[in-house]
Write a protein that holds these residues in place. Structure first.
Motif, PDB file in Angstrom:
ATOM      1  N   GLY A  70       0.616  -1.246   0.008  1.00 18.80           N
ATOM      2  CA  GLY A  70       0.123   0.107   0.006  1.00 18.80           C
ATOM      3  C   GLY A  70       0.850   1.420  -0.032  1.00 18.80           C
ATOM      4  O   GLY A  70       1.852   1.445  -0.812  1.00 18.80           O
ATOM      5  N   GLU A  71       0.422   2.127   0.913  1.00 13.00           N
ATOM      6  CA  GLU A  71       1.297   3.526   0.904  1.00 13.00           C
ATOM      7  C   GLU A  71       2.632   3.411   1.237  1.00 13.00           C
ATOM      8  O   GLU A  71       3.566   4.418   1.286  1.00 13.00           O
ATOM      9  CB  GLU A  71       0.304   4.359   1.850  1.00 13.00           C
ATOM     10  CG  GLU A  71       0.509   4.117   3.386  1.00 13.00           C
ATOM     11  CD  GLU A  71      -0.513   4.915   4.312  1.00 13.00           C
ATOM     12  OE1 GLU A  71      -1.254   5.706   3.557  1.00 13.00           O
ATOM     13  OE2 GLU A  71      -0.109   4.955   5.184  1.00 13.00           O
ATOM     14  N   GLN A  72       2.977   2.229   1.961  1.00 14.69           N
ATOM     15  CA  GLN A  72       4.397   2.131   2.132  1.00 14.69           C
ATOM     16  C   GLN A  72       5.217   1.366   0.874  1.00 14.69           C
ATOM     17  O   GLN A  72       6.601   1.330   1.087  1.00 14.69           O
ATOM     18  CB  GLN A  72       4.669   1.111   3.197  1.00 14.69           C
ATOM     19  CG  GLN A  72       4.067   1.596   4.625  1.00 14.69           C
ATOM     20  CD  GLN A  72       4.368   2.846   5.211  1.00 14.69           C
ATOM     21  OE1 GLN A  72       5.835   3.293   5.085  1.00 14.69           O
ATOM     22  NE2 GLN A  72       3.842   3.900   5.477  1.00 14.69           N
ATOM     23  N   ASP A  73       4.664   1.022   0.006  1.00 17.96           N
ATOM     24  CA  ASP A  73       5.427   0.602  -1.182  1.00 17.96           C
ATOM     25  C   ASP A  73       6.502   1.868  -1.685  1.00 17.96           C
ATOM     26  O   ASP A  73       6.054   2.869  -2.004  1.00 17.96           O
ATOM     27  CB  ASP A  73       4.452   0.194  -2.396  1.00 17.96           C
ATOM     28  CG  ASP A  73       4.146  -1.303  -2.493  1.00 17.96           C
ATOM     29  OD1 ASP A  73       4.796  -2.068  -1.769  1.00 17.96           O
ATOM     30  OD2 ASP A  73       3.394  -1.611  -3.361  1.00 17.96           O
ATOM     31  N   GLY A  74       7.508   1.337  -1.866  1.00 11.88           N
ATOM     32  CA  GLY A  74       8.713   2.279  -2.492  1.00 11.88           C
ATOM     33  C   GLY A  74       9.217   3.191  -1.269  1.00 11.88           C
ATOM     34  O   GLY A  74      10.135   3.804  -1.568  1.00 11.88           O
ATOM     35  N   LYS A 130      -3.709  -5.221   7.723  1.00 12.46           N
ATOM     36  CA  LYS A 130      -2.894  -4.609   6.561  1.00 12.46           C
ATOM     37  C   LYS A 130      -2.416  -3.202   6.403  1.00 12.46           C
ATOM     38  O   LYS A 130      -3.283  -2.426   7.465  1.00 12.46           O
ATOM     39  CB  LYS A 130      -3.833  -4.897   4.935  1.00 12.46           C
ATOM     40  CG  LYS A 130      -5.154  -4.111   5.142  1.00 12.46           C
ATOM     41  CD  LYS A 130      -6.045  -4.573   4.115  1.00 12.46           C
ATOM     42  CE  LYS A 130      -7.294  -4.044   3.874  1.00 12.46           C
ATOM     43  NZ  LYS A 130      -7.920  -4.502   2.373  1.00 12.46           N
ATOM     44  N   ILE A 131      -1.643  -2.752   5.753  1.00 16.64           N
ATOM     45  CA  ILE A 131      -1.299  -1.303   5.588  1.00 16.64           C
ATOM     46  C   ILE A 131      -2.190  -0.513   4.750  1.00 16.64           C
ATOM     47  O   ILE A 131      -2.771  -1.172   3.741  1.00 16.64           O
ATOM     48  CB  ILE A 131       0.215  -1.356   5.085  1.00 16.64           C
ATOM     49  CG1 ILE A 131       1.095  -1.893   6.007  1.00 16.64           C
ATOM     50  CG2 ILE A 131       0.559   0.435   4.582  1.00 16.64           C
ATOM     51  CD1 ILE A 131       2.622  -1.871   5.455  1.00 16.64           C
ATOM     52  N   ALA A 132      -2.664   0.585   5.017  1.00 18.08           N
ATOM     53  CA  ALA A 132      -3.577   1.572   4.236  1.00 18.08           C
ATOM     54  C   ALA A 132      -3.108   1.316   2.718  1.00 18.08           C
ATOM     55  O   ALA A 132      -2.147   1.649   2.345  1.00 18.08           O
ATOM     56  CB  ALA A 132      -3.407   2.798   4.748  1.00 18.08           C
TER      57      ALA A 132
END
Length: 225
Positions: free
Chosen positions: A90-94, A119-121
């Motif tokens: 989610g928003e933590q990709d990258g 899960k992550i947002a």
């Protein structure tokens, strides 16, 4: 009953891996120089396995790794299936892993303690990843049985590899962390399939035997992993 050996291989290193970036399904870099060397070492390690089929996720790093393995298996069928993609963070990709650690650890600890919907947002839960993995492997096993395949390679990603092992081998997602991995290591698992092509295939009802786990000896001379 026919025996099927499945070689679950992780892709080679990418620049994002080397930089310590969290690399989920929305991050799609190619292999870097070391990653290409790792993929070649994996290919050499598997060149005598007489693979009947090579399957990969839909992401470039896995496809490139699988294509390298395929060099030694001329005319072997090749399939890319996006259901095998890495889990979405989610928003933590990258995001750099050091920055994302507290968020990721909270979700991972939830999974270890049985909260598989955590899960992550904007991301994917363990249960959501498991659902698509079961769909993919139902189809993979059906084809393998219909075509009398005995050995297949599946090139995938670190976290989704753990989801697969937790789902198929342990039958318990809370144990997915028991299966270590590195770039271009592989697990070998074995399953017996009913000879009746008309019977249903349900991966959750089959026994997947771990034959070799975290095989990485072929990477020993490539430098730091």
């Amino acid at each position: 009953m026919a025996k099927l050996d499945i070689y679950l291989a992780r892709h080679g290193q990418t620049a994002a891996n080397a930089a310590g970036v969290l690399q989920g399904s929305s991050i799609n870099p190619p292999l870097n120089k070391l990653g290409r060397r790792q993929a070649n070492a994996l290919a050499i390690a598997m060149k005598d396995e007489q693979l009947d089929w090579i399957v990969t996720s839909g992401l470039d790093r896995a496809i490139e790794t699988a294509n390298t393995v395929a060099k030694y298996h001329e005319n072997t069928p090749f399939l890319s299936d996006s259901r095998l993609n890495e889990i979405s963070w989610g928003e933590q990709d990258g995001v750099n892993i050091s920055e994302a650690k507290s968020v990721v650890d909270k979700v991972a600890h939830g999974w270890m303690n049985g909260d598989f919907d955590a899960k992550i947002a904007g991301g994917e839960s363990a249960n959501e990843a498991k659902a698509r993995i079961l769909e993919a492997f139902t189809d993979i096993l059906k084809v393998a049985r219909e075509r009398n395949y005995h050995k297949i390679a599946v090139c995938i990603h670190g976290r989704i590899m753990r989801v697969i092992m937790g789902t198929l081998v342990s039958k318990d997602l809370s144990k997915m962390h028991h299966f270590p991995h590195t770039n271009c290591c592989y697990h070998q698992i074995r399953v017996e399939l009913d000879d009746d092509a008309e019977s249903a295939v349900d991966p959750e009802q089959l026994t997947f035997e771990p034959i070799r786990i975290d095989v990485r000896g072929h990477l020993a001379d490539l430098g730091k992993l």
